[in-house]
Design a protein around this motif. Structure first.
Motif, short mmCIF file in Angstrom:
data_model
loop_
_atom_site.label_atom_id
_atom_site.label_comp_id
_atom_site.label_asym_id
_atom_site.label_seq_id
_atom_site.Cartn_x
_atom_site.Cartn_y
_atom_site.Cartn_z
N ASP A 273 -2.42 -3.50 -4.06
CA ASP A 273 -2.51 -2.39 -3.10
C ASP A 273 -1.14 -1.86 -2.69
OD1 ASP A 273 -2.44 -5.15 -1.82
OD2 ASP A 273 -1.83 -3.84 -0.15
N TYR A 276 -3.33 -1.76 2.73
CA TYR A 276 -4.57 -2.52 2.87
C TYR A 276 -4.71 -3.00 4.30
CZ TYR A 276 -7.55 -6.69 2.61
OH TYR A 276 -8.51 -7.63 2.83
N LEU A 283 -8.05 0.78 2.13
CA LEU A 283 -7.48 0.25 0.87
C LEU A 283 -6.99 1.40 0.02
CD1 LEU A 283 -6.93 -1.96 -1.27
CD2 LEU A 283 -9.27 -1.60 -2.08
N LEU A 285 -5.07 1.62 -3.57
CA LEU A 285 -4.57 0.82 -4.70
C LEU A 285 -3.32 1.46 -5.31
CD1 LEU A 285 -7.92 -0.02 -6.53
CD2 LEU A 285 -6.51 -1.60 -5.19
#
Ligand SMILES: Cc1ncc(COP(=O)(O)O)c(C=O)c1O
Length: 416
Positions: A273, A276, A283, A285
Motif C-alpha cells: 500500500d 492504509y 486502502l 495500493l
C-alpha cells in the motif's frame, strides 16, 4: 574433441574483456594469463563436488562460495540485531532494474519464476471467451498458472509449436493470432531445446495488435543478454537460482509501468500500500510492481542475489555468455558427428546459449539421462515435455571442456 581449438578461441574472447578482479580477490590471487587457469580458478569458487559432472544449471544452478557467504553473513546479521533488513530491497531493485533495462518500480522480487507467473496470470483480468496463446514447449511453472487462470475465467488456451529456426517464430505467432487472442505467453528460451527466440520481434507484433505479451525468462536471464525495454514485453518472470547461480528461492518479476492501466494485484499485504487505515477502511495500493512484494521477506536471499551479480560482473557478462556458448559449441560440433544423435537445439550462431538438447535413436530421453548418471556420473535432465523424449545438457562457467569431452565419450558409447 580438439582442446587446442577451444583454448585458442577462448583466449581470443578473453582478451575482449579483462575481468574486474578487484571485486573478487580470491579469483585475482589465483588468476594468471592462461585462459584454462582462469576458468579453473572460477571453478574453484564453487563447492560443487568433483566426483560427478553437473550439467543441469537449467534445473538448478549451484552457487559460488561468495553467494553462500553473502547469504550466511546477512542471515547472521539479522539474527544479531533482530531487524528484517528491509532497506536492502530498494537498493537491490534499482540494481536489478538497471541491469535488465527496466525502471526500479517495474521490478518485484519473488521466490521463483513460477511465483512471478502466478502474479501475472492472476493480475491480467481475462474475460470469458478470451484466448491465451502459448506453446507446447512451456514448463509447468509457466503453463499451469495460465491454465488455471483461463479455467477460472472461462477463457480458452491454445498451443502452437515452435519452429526450430528462431527467426521463424514471428510468422508462426502471427499466423496463429485471432480476434479472441488476449495474451501470448512463451519462454524467451524454452526449457526443452534451449533455443534463444527473438523476443523483441514478436513483442513488437503483439503490441501492434494490442495483445498482452508475457515472457517466461527462467532459462534466459544469466544465459543471454536481457534488455526488457528493448524487448518491449508487458510482463517477464525469472528465477535467480538457475543461470544466475543465486540463492534458492530467489527471482523477480517485471511488470511494465504501462500495464498498471489493467493489472489487478491479487497477492497483497503489508508493503503493498501507499495509504492504509483499517479503522477508516482506507486502502490505496501501489501502482508499481512492488505491490506484489508483500509481507516479510528474506533479506539474505536478496544479499545472495546481489553477490551473484557481483560474481558475474567480476568475470564480465559477455565473457560469461561467451564461455557458455563456447562449451555448447564444442558439444554441438561433436554430437553432429554421431549418426544416431539428433540435435533439437538450433546449431546456428546466435540461436543457442548454454543449453544443448539431443536425442539418441532407439533410446528414450529418460534412458539416456539415467545411463549418463549411473554409468558415467554425469547429471543431465530428461526432456519429456511435448513428448520430445530427449536429453538436455546445461553448460555454465564452472563447467570445463574436459567435462564436455567426458560427456561426448559417454554419448558415443551409449549411441554405438
Ligand atoms: C522455462 C521455465 N519456466 C519456469 C520454470 C520454473 O522455475 P522455478 O521452479 O524456479 O519457478 C522453469 C524451471 O526449470 C523453466 O525452465
Amino acid at each position: 574433441m580438439n582442446r587446442r581449438r577451444f583454448f585458442q578461441h577462448s583466449a581470443a574472447v578473453a582478451m575482449m574483456s579483462r575481468p574486474a578482479f578487484a571485486r573478487l580477490q580470491a579469483i585475482a590471487e589465483q588468476s594468471n594469463d592462461s585462459t584454462a587457469s582462469f576458468w579453473n580458478n572460477i571453478r574453484r569458487q564453487f563447492p560443487l563436488r568433483n566426483d560427478r559432472v553437473y550439467f543441469n544449471t537449467a534445473g538448478l544452478g549451484p552457487s559460488p562460495q561468495t553467494v553462500l557467504d553473502g547469504l550466511q553473513n546477512e542471515t547472521r546479521s539479522h539474527d544479531e540485531t533482530g531487524e528484517a533488513g528491509h532497506e536492502i530491497f530498494d537498493k537491490a531493485r534499482r540494481r536489478v532494474a538497471a541491469w535488465v533495462g527496466a525502471a526500479a518500480e517495474e521490478i518485484a522480487f519473488t521466490r521463483n519464476a513460477t511465483e512471478g507467473m502466478n502474479i501475472i496470470a492472476r493480475g491480467v483480468p481475462l474475460r470469458a471467451n478470451d484466448e491465451v496463446l502459448t506453446t507446447f514447449h512451456e514448463h509447468p511453472g509457466g503453463a499451469i498458472p495460465w491454465i488455471v487462470a483461463a479455467r477460472n475465467a472461462g477463457a480458452t488456451i491454445r498451443l502452437i509449436d515452435l519452429p526450430k529456426q528462431p527467426k521463424d517464430v514471428v510468422a508462426e505467432v502471427e499466423r496463429n493470432l485471432n480476434a479472441a487472442t488476449r495474451v501470448f505467453m512463451m519462454s524467451h528460451v524454452p526449457c526443452t531445446t534451449g533455443t534463444i527466440y527473438p523476443a523483441a520481434d514478436f513483442c513488437a507484433l503483439l503490441r501492434e495488435r494490442g495483445i498482452i505479451s508475457v515472457l517466461d525468462g527462467a532459462q534466459a536471464v544469466g544465459m543471454t543478454p536481457v534488455a526488457l525495454r528493448t524487448i518491449g514485453c508487458d510482463f517477464y518472470t525469472t528465477s535467480g537460482h538457475k543461470w544466475l547461480l543465486g540463492p534458492k528461492e530467489s527471482g523477480f518479476v517485471y511488470i511494465a509501468n504501462a500495464t498498471q492501466e489493467f493489472f489487478k494485484p491479487s497477492f497483497v499485504g503489508a508493503y503493498s500500500d501507499v495509504r492504509y487505515d483499517l479503522d477508516e477502511m482506507a486502502l490505496e495500493l501501489r501502482k508499481t510492481a512492488q505491490v506484489s512484494e508483500y509481507g516479510t521477506r528474506n533479506a539474505a536471499t536478496i544479499r545472495g542475489l546481489l553477490a551473484a551479480l557481483d560474481f558475474f560482473e567480476a568475470i564480465g557478462w559477455q565473457k560469461t555468455f561467451d564461455r557458455q556458448r563456447e562449451l555448447a559449441c564444442l558439444l554441438i560440433e561433436d554430437l553432429q558427428k554421431l549418426p544416431r544423435v539428433e540435435l533439437l537445439t538450433a546449431p546456428e550462431a546466435g540461436a543457442f546459449g548454454g543449453i544443448v538438447t539431443f536425442r539418441v535413436k532407439g533410446l528414450s530421453g529418460l534412458q539416456i539421462t539415467q545411463k549418463l548418471l549411473e554409468d558415467f556420473k554425469i547429471r543431465a535432465r530428461a526432456i519429456t515435455e511435448h513428448k520430445l523424449d530427449a536429453c538436455r545438457i546445461s553448460l555454465h562457467v564452472f563447467n570445463a571442456p574436459e567435462e564436455v569431452e567426458r560427456l561426448f565419450d559417454a554419448v558415443q558409447e551409449i549411441a554405438s
